[in-house]
Design a protein around this motif. Structure first.
Motif, short mmCIF file in Angstrom:
data_model
loop_
_atom_site.label_atom_id
_atom_site.label_comp_id
_atom_site.label_asym_id
_atom_site.label_seq_id
_atom_site.Cartn_x
_atom_site.Cartn_y
_atom_site.Cartn_z
N UNK A 61 0.81 -1.22 0.00
CA UNK A 61 0.00 0.00 0.00
C UNK A 61 0.84 1.28 0.00
N UNK A 62 1.95 1.37 0.75
CA UNK A 62 2.74 2.60 0.71
C UNK A 62 3.44 2.85 -0.63
N UNK A 63 3.53 1.83 -1.46
CA UNK A 63 4.20 1.97 -2.75
C UNK A 63 3.23 2.41 -3.84
N UNK A 64 1.96 2.07 -3.70
CA UNK A 64 0.98 2.31 -4.76
C UNK A 64 0.76 3.80 -4.99
N UNK A 65 0.50 4.55 -3.95
CA UNK A 65 0.19 5.98 -4.11
C UNK A 65 1.35 6.77 -4.72
N UNK A 66 2.59 6.62 -4.27
CA UNK A 66 3.67 7.36 -4.92
C UNK A 66 3.90 6.95 -6.38
N UNK A 67 3.78 5.65 -6.67
CA UNK A 67 3.98 5.20 -8.05
C UNK A 67 2.89 5.75 -8.96
N UNK A 68 1.66 5.76 -8.45
CA UNK A 68 0.55 6.30 -9.24
C UNK A 68 0.70 7.80 -9.43
N UNK A 69 1.05 8.50 -8.36
CA UNK A 69 1.20 9.95 -8.45
C UNK A 69 2.34 10.34 -9.37
N UNK A 70 3.41 9.58 -9.34
CA UNK A 70 4.54 9.90 -10.20
C UNK A 70 4.20 9.66 -11.67
N UNK A 71 3.65 8.51 -11.98
CA UNK A 71 3.35 8.18 -13.37
C UNK A 71 2.19 8.97 -13.94
#
Length: 99
Positions: A61-71
């Motif tokens: 879960x902590x990886x999903x939001x930054x990866x989505x926001x970045x891409x």
């Protein structure tokens, strides 16, 4: 909760495919397509973990939001600021309207 995870599998696959197409396209810079594809892959992995190993899903879960926001965020901001390139300008040919 399972319906949401299933929806995220399809959304992640869509992001992954769009990222691959954008990475090959001359209309946007390649890094935006790569970032979108990585975000899509993270969505798919997270959603599949929710099905296969629900206890491990909390770790992704902590990886999903930054990866989505970045891409997705970087692509959205770039499209708002610059728009898409004209393919004829990228290849060095004059646009059809100038001929």
């Amino acid at each position: 909760a399972q319906g949401y995870a299933l929806g995220m599998v399809f959304f992640g696959a869509q992001c992954l495919l769009n990222g691959a197409l954008l990475a090959r396209s001359a209309r946007v810079p390649r890094p935006f397509g790569v970032l979108l594809g990585v975000g899509g892959a993270v969505y798919v992995v997270d959603a599949l973990l929710r099905f296969a190993a629900p206890a491990l899903a909390g770790y992704t879960a902590p990886v999903v939001a930054p990866a989505a926001a970045l891409g997705e965020g970087a692509l959205a901001l770039w499209l708002l600021a610059r728009g898409v390139r004209d393919v004829h300008d990228v290849r060095g040919a004059a646009p059809r309207s100038a001929r």
